[in-house]
Scaffold this active site. Structure first.
Site, mmCIF file in Angstrom:
data_model
loop_
_atom_site.group_PDB
_atom_site.id
_atom_site.type_symbol
_atom_site.label_atom_id
_atom_site.label_comp_id
_atom_site.label_asym_id
_atom_site.label_seq_id
_atom_site.Cartn_x
_atom_site.Cartn_y
_atom_site.Cartn_z
ATOM 1 C CD GLN A 1 -10.886 4.493 -1.507
ATOM 2 O OE1 GLN A 1 -10.460 4.418 -2.663
ATOM 3 N NE2 GLN A 1 -12.000 3.889 -1.122
ATOM 4 N N GLY B 1 0.845 -1.203 0.000
ATOM 5 C CA GLY B 1 0.000 0.000 0.000
ATOM 6 C C GLY B 1 0.878 1.250 0.000
ATOM 7 C CG HIS B 2 3.228 2.192 3.441
ATOM 8 N ND1 HIS B 2 3.213 1.038 4.190
ATOM 9 C CD2 HIS B 2 2.629 3.144 4.203
ATOM 10 C CE1 HIS B 2 2.647 1.284 5.360
ATOM 11 N NE2 HIS B 2 2.266 2.542 5.391
#
Ligand code: PAF
Length: 299
Positions: free
Chosen positions: A148, A36-37
């Site tokens: 998100q 995600g990062h």
């Protein structure tokens, strides 16, 4: 890749970059990086000359009984990941570089910070804003990138940037998921093999609510409080069947203000926080306005 640990060294570096009119992309993190990062870093790489990542486990955003001490930390591993991903600079300060012994001026987050995650984590967003504001002042990024999954955090930081005239453009990047639908999170590390399986209830309930609203939208534009309670009640029953799990919140809110709404034709956010054992997992879906075809990508 350069690693900087002090404010002064960072400020000197930023001054040089600004003199060269460099477009700075900034990805603030608490480390223990996952895909995600890395997707935030990739988005920054696409539009910025220089990508700066901060790694700082911010004590101000943890409540007294939360997991600050146990929060996973892996600086060496994170630095390798950043190097391999083409990050230019990592800022990894010790706490005393960012947090003074005694702080007199604090940012207060009203309405947007009191519902959803704010209900069970009352000072969380105040702590997030305190640190993100300082980081924005130090890094002076042209663009900053957030996931998100933490949509309430994004909306609050967006509001802070508007209210305080901070000259940065914010980009929200889609949640990255495992192939079975679970959103990536550093906290997934706390889950046992069994709990990891149980954690799938989080994307499943969001998918269920999304599918129900999509159906309802075909025939109605309002979802009364009673109808919402019935729908959310069904979902809470689904969670109750999962051992050692507990709903923290599950809500259908307007994407404008993250508040309760009965108007289901507007853009909505379906958001949930569910405890699996002692691990609190959050997830959400943005249901675009009026669309009847939208489905949640989590399974
Ligand atoms: O999203 C996070 O990891 C943190 O809340 C942030 C934005 C780095 C602030 O500590």
């Amino acid at each position: 890749m350069e690693t900087i640990y002090t404010r002064i060294a960072l400020q000197n570096k930023i001054q040089q970059l600004k003199q060269q009119n460099t477009v700075i992309g900034f990805v603030p993190t608490m480390g223990f990086l996952h895909d995600g990062h890395l997707s935030l870093i990739d988005e920054a790489r696409k539009i910025c000359d220089v990508v700066i990542v901060s790694i700082f486990v911010n004590p101000l955003q943890f409540g007294p009984n939360e997991d600050f001490n146990n929060y996973p930390r892996a600086l060496e591993r994170d630095l390798k990941l950043c190097t391999n991903r083409g990050v230019d600079l990592v800022f990894a300060p010790p706490a005393e570089e960012l947090i003074a012994q005694e702080t007199l001026v604090v940012l207060n987050v009203s309405q947007l910070g009191t519902n959803l995650c704010g209900k069970s984590r009352p000072n969380h967003f105040q702590g997030v804003c305190a640190i993100v504001n300082k980081l924005f002042n130090l890094v002076q990024p042209n663009y900053a990138f957030f996931g998100q999954k933490d949509i309430q955090q994004f909306k609050i930081i967006e509001r802070m940037v508007n209210d305080l005239f901070i000259p940065v453009k914010l980009k929200m990047v889609k949640t990255v998921r495992n192939s079975d639908g679970l959103a990536l999170s550093s906290r997934n590390k706390y889950l046992s093999v069994e709990q990891r399986q149980h954690a799938l209830i989080v994307p499943q309930v969001i998918a269920f609510i999304v599918s129900q609203i999509v159906k309802l939208r075909e025939s109605q534009s309002q979802l009364t409080q009673e109808q919402q309670e019935i729908l959310l009640g069904q979902v809470k029953d689904m969670v109750a069947k999962i051992p050692d799990s507990r709903v923290d919140y599950m809500e259908i809110v307007s994407s404008n203000n993250l508040q309760y709404t009965e108007d289901i034709k507007q853009e909505l956010i379906i958001a949930a926080a569910i405890f699996i054992g002692s691990t609190r997992l959050i997830d959400n879906h943005i249901l675009s306005a009026k669309s009847c075809e939208d489905t949640f990508i989590g399974k």
